[in-house]
Enzyme design. Sequence first.
Site, PDB file in Angstrom:
ATOM      1  CE1 TYR A 113      15.293  20.604   6.533  1.00 39.23           C
ATOM      2  CE2 TYR A 113      16.921  20.018   7.899  1.00 39.23           C
ATOM      3  CZ  TYR A 113      15.824  19.434   7.568  1.00 39.23           C
ATOM      4  OH  TYR A 113      15.389  18.239   7.515  1.00 39.23           O
ATOM      5  N   PRO A 126       6.780  19.920   4.728  1.00 40.11           N
ATOM      6  CG  PRO A 126       7.877  18.237   5.851  1.00 40.11           C
ATOM      7  CD  PRO A 126       7.748  19.546   5.751  1.00 40.11           C
ATOM      8  CG  HIS A 347      11.678  19.391   7.317  1.00 39.11           C
ATOM      9  ND1 HIS A 347      12.045  18.915   8.681  1.00 39.11           N
ATOM     10  CD2 HIS A 347      11.344  18.158   6.539  1.00 39.11           C
ATOM     11  CE1 HIS A 347      12.063  17.471   8.472  1.00 39.11           C
ATOM     12  NE2 HIS A 347      11.649  17.182   7.145  1.00 39.11           N
ATOM     13  CB  SER A 558       9.916   9.827   5.856  1.00 40.99           C
ATOM     14  OG  SER A 558      10.089  10.018   6.993  1.00 40.99           O
TER      15      SER A 558
HETATM   16  N1  COA Z   1       8.461  -9.271  14.370  1.00 42.05           N
HETATM   17  C1  COA Z   1       7.126  -9.081  14.918  1.00 42.05           C
HETATM   18  N2  COA Z   1       7.144  -7.701  15.308  1.00 42.05           N
HETATM   19  C2  COA Z   1       8.209  -6.867  14.783  1.00 42.05           C
HETATM   20  C3  COA Z   1       9.337  -7.220  14.318  1.00 42.05           C
HETATM   21  C4  COA Z   1       9.565  -8.605  13.902  1.00 42.05           C
HETATM   22  N3  COA Z   1      10.426  -9.044  13.489  1.00 42.05           N
HETATM   23  N4  COA Z   1      10.155  -6.032  13.982  1.00 42.05           N
HETATM   24  C5  COA Z   1       9.346  -4.980  14.338  1.00 42.05           C
HETATM   25  N5  COA Z   1       8.056  -5.477  14.890  1.00 42.05           N
HETATM   26  C6  COA Z   1       7.221  -4.586  15.550  1.00 42.05           C
HETATM   27  C7  COA Z   1       7.744  -3.603  16.565  1.00 42.05           C
HETATM   28  O1  COA Z   1       7.874  -4.228  17.732  1.00 42.05           O
HETATM   29  C8  COA Z   1       6.799  -2.363  16.535  1.00 42.05           C
HETATM   30  O2  COA Z   1       5.736  -2.629  17.300  1.00 42.05           O
HETATM   31  P1  COA Z   1       4.728  -1.646  17.632  1.00 42.05           P
HETATM   32  O3  COA Z   1       3.870  -1.195  16.381  1.00 42.05           O
HETATM   33  O4  COA Z   1       3.704  -2.207  18.838  1.00 42.05           O
HETATM   34  O5  COA Z   1       5.365  -0.619  18.069  1.00 42.05           O
HETATM   35  C9  COA Z   1       6.507  -2.306  14.950  1.00 42.05           C
HETATM   36  O6  COA Z   1       6.731  -3.669  14.528  1.00 42.05           O
HETATM   37  C10 COA Z   1       7.176  -1.249  14.101  1.00 42.05           C
HETATM   38  O7  COA Z   1       8.582  -1.653  14.053  1.00 42.05           O
HETATM   39  P2  COA Z   1       9.491  -1.386  12.739  1.00 42.05           P
HETATM   40  O8  COA Z   1       8.438  -1.560  11.641  1.00 42.05           O
HETATM   41  O9  COA Z   1      10.543  -2.219  12.760  1.00 42.05           O
HETATM   42  O10 COA Z   1       9.804   0.040  12.653  1.00 42.05           O
HETATM   43  P3  COA Z   1      10.088   1.068  13.794  1.00 42.05           P
HETATM   44  O11 COA Z   1       8.973   1.508  14.563  1.00 42.05           O
HETATM   45  O12 COA Z   1      11.332   0.424  14.921  1.00 42.05           O
HETATM   46  O13 COA Z   1      10.714   2.330  12.980  1.00 42.05           O
HETATM   47  C11 COA Z   1      12.067   3.570  11.643  1.00 42.05           C
HETATM   48  C12 COA Z   1      11.856   2.118  11.988  1.00 42.05           C
HETATM   49  C13 COA Z   1      13.669   3.498  10.849  1.00 42.05           C
HETATM   50  C14 COA Z   1      11.240   4.165  10.710  1.00 42.05           C
HETATM   51  C15 COA Z   1      12.450   4.436  13.014  1.00 42.05           C
HETATM   52  O14 COA Z   1      13.588   3.836  13.704  1.00 42.05           O
HETATM   53  C16 COA Z   1      12.793   5.637  12.702  1.00 42.05           C
HETATM   54  O15 COA Z   1      13.960   6.083  12.541  1.00 42.05           O
HETATM   55  N6  COA Z   1      11.881   6.560  12.728  1.00 42.05           N
HETATM   56  C17 COA Z   1      11.836   8.053  12.456  1.00 42.05           C
HETATM   57  C18 COA Z   1      11.940   8.375  11.140  1.00 42.05           C
HETATM   58  C19 COA Z   1      11.761   9.861  10.988  1.00 42.05           C
HETATM   59  O16 COA Z   1      12.436  10.896  11.622  1.00 42.05           O
HETATM   60  N7  COA Z   1      10.917  10.399  10.167  1.00 42.05           N
HETATM   61  C20 COA Z   1      10.586  11.867   9.859  1.00 42.05           C
HETATM   62  C21 COA Z   1      11.344  12.398   8.828  1.00 42.05           C
HETATM   63  S1  COA Z   1      10.539  14.092   8.586  1.00 42.05           S
END
Ligand code: COA
Length: 628
Positions: A113, A126, A347, A558
């Site tokens: 940054y 963003p 950001h 993202s």
């Molecule tokens: N079977 C059924 N359900 C599943 C599954 C499976 N095999 N794997 C995951 N799920 C479900 C989870 O339980 C969760 O349920 P919910 O909607 O009830 O909460 C949902 O699916 C989402 O899980 P998943 O898609 O695996 O993703 P996540 O929410 O764990 O996110 C990342 C993954 C990498 C995006 C997250 O960990 C992350 O790092 N986010 C931050 C990103 C960030 O900072 N972005 C901004 C940048 S500016």
Amino acid sequence: MLSRTARAMVKTAKQQPWKAPEFFRGAILPPGRMLAHQASMPRLPVPALSQTLEKYLRAVRPLLDDEEFQHTTQLVEEFGKPGGLGDSLQAKLQMRALERQSWLADWWLHTAYLDFRMSVVLHVSPGIVCPPQNFNGQEGQLKFAAQMVAGLLDYKVQIDNQSVPIDKLGKNSLCMDQYYKLFSACRIPGERRDQVVVYGPGSNVRPRHIVVAHNNKFFAVDVYDENWKPLSQDLIHAQLQKVVYYSRYPSEPVGILTSENRNTWGKIYKLLKKDKSNKASLDAINKSIFMLCLDQEVPRGDHRKSSIAHQLMHGGGSELNSGNRWFDKTLQFTVGTDGAIGLTYEHSPAEGPPIIALLDHMMDYCSQAPEVQETTVEPKEPERLPFTTNDKILEAIDNAKRGLDVQVKDLQLKPVTFHEYGKGFPKSQKMSPDSYIQIALQLAYYKLYKVPCATYESGSTRMFHLGRTDTIRSASVESLEFCKAMEDSGVPPGEKIALLKRAIDGHKKYAQETVSGQGIDRHLLGLKLTAIESGLNVPDLFMDSAYEEALHFKLSTSQVPSKYDSFLCFGPVVPDGYGFCYNPREDHLNFCISAFNSSPETDADKLADSLHQSLLDMRELLSTQAKL
Ligand code: COA
């Protein structure tokens, strides 16, 4: 495995006690619940060198031909040999990790940054588009804006008394540091490096005003009375009416200077500050709780959603609302005249999720709050923040206008709602929705280009103290095998399904390792910066064209989920690349794709169509499963 000397160095180093982060000026948390939580957070680990090098080779494999891969393998082996350069850099990095709250945080803040010299507009900041609201015309705009301000102040109460619910990832509590750097924060340009100032809890300045922008003029508007009670909605509304009255005619768009290249803006900032009243205006903007931009009407044309996304990312150009902005302000909310609302955020202090939490709260508040609340004491009049200009500054404003207009014309934004299904479908297939969407994007890209590209997905490392992100590399050996099979009609569906599952599982594993602090990108950056700070030559591994290729993220992606139909948009990070941000809802998916018009290689419309088709193809493929 570390050499004996390296192990000895690490063993003798003492772990330092916890203290508040020092690199954000003013960002010191007073004792309280939050501080207690922060103090007990684990620190970001330094992954094992051999693990990172092995994963690096796997990550670059799909991006290189055999000869390039062989060359890179030799460089990796040389770097990682026992007692070699990698070992000694790793030991130094581990020492750094023992001596600091986070071995990465200030390096990352500077590298990603504050040392970045291009404009923050399009390249860093963003825009977030909230669901359009049901108002039209200036009176509706001001009424909603007043409600929005009241909702944001309602959230600020939680920040001030440190009661924001602690975010969780599974059972793990996340670092909440970013939440405390949102309000009363601003980026300050420098000629070589910027800084961020935060007048948050614990700082000796306690701002009671926001800055309202209208017709390119800025006003400090108190939003607390003298007893520190937030003003009622009707009083805020009355204040906004006064602002609009006092700014019936547009001014020179001094704010557009914040869209300049950072070195240029740093120089002009110094010049601006020489004038006493300019200095006072800059000070008031920097310290303000947030910025509220009351925009002029925007002609929407045929693509309303895309037009709103442009408005939220950059203001639409100098003829529209780009001068009605201060892009250095961390939180800059915009209310249009036709129900368009959202924000642009700078950001450097935070990632999307804390900002979405704040917006979700504001949206909750606005959907429940009564239109008019009881009046409290009469507040201070809005105070105009004047800027005195001279020929040099006017010339700089003209240059900034021209520069921004070129950039604005170059940006293609394609917001899409995919209605066929949402994250419920992959869940029903026992697949991670995030991994599923990432693999669908790989397929979409492969359909268009017949090759994979380095892909960046933000993975949160907030399980660790001061953690921000590391890279989930979504293009993998497995994703490429799946894409190739999907484009080959000779591969039977059963085999395609098996390859899809392998690609999704591989992505999920990589994502889990990344959020657990075992990513490779920040570790490699740390080793490189350790070499530079030790006065060594940059190791050959980092001068290799494969490393350059690995960092040329043609897909920068993202996930930013929200409980509302909001979506976030950001620009591509390379000239021939795409930005892709998504908000997966249970029964539909919101996403926004960006590209540069000047690149003959990219087209956001085509990638959106290809993604639509890929998502349909993958569902179709999985539906054959039952028949097999
Ligand atoms: N079977 C059924 N359900 C599943 C599954 C499976 N095999 N794997 C995951 N799920 C479900 C989870 O339980 C969760 O349920 P919910 O909607 O009830 O909460 C949902 O699916 C989402 O899980 P998943 O898609 O695996 O993703 P996540 O929410 O764990 O996110 C990342 C993954 C990498 C995006 C997250 O960990 C992350 O790092 N986010 C931050 C990103 C960030 O900072 N972005 C901004 C940048 S500016």
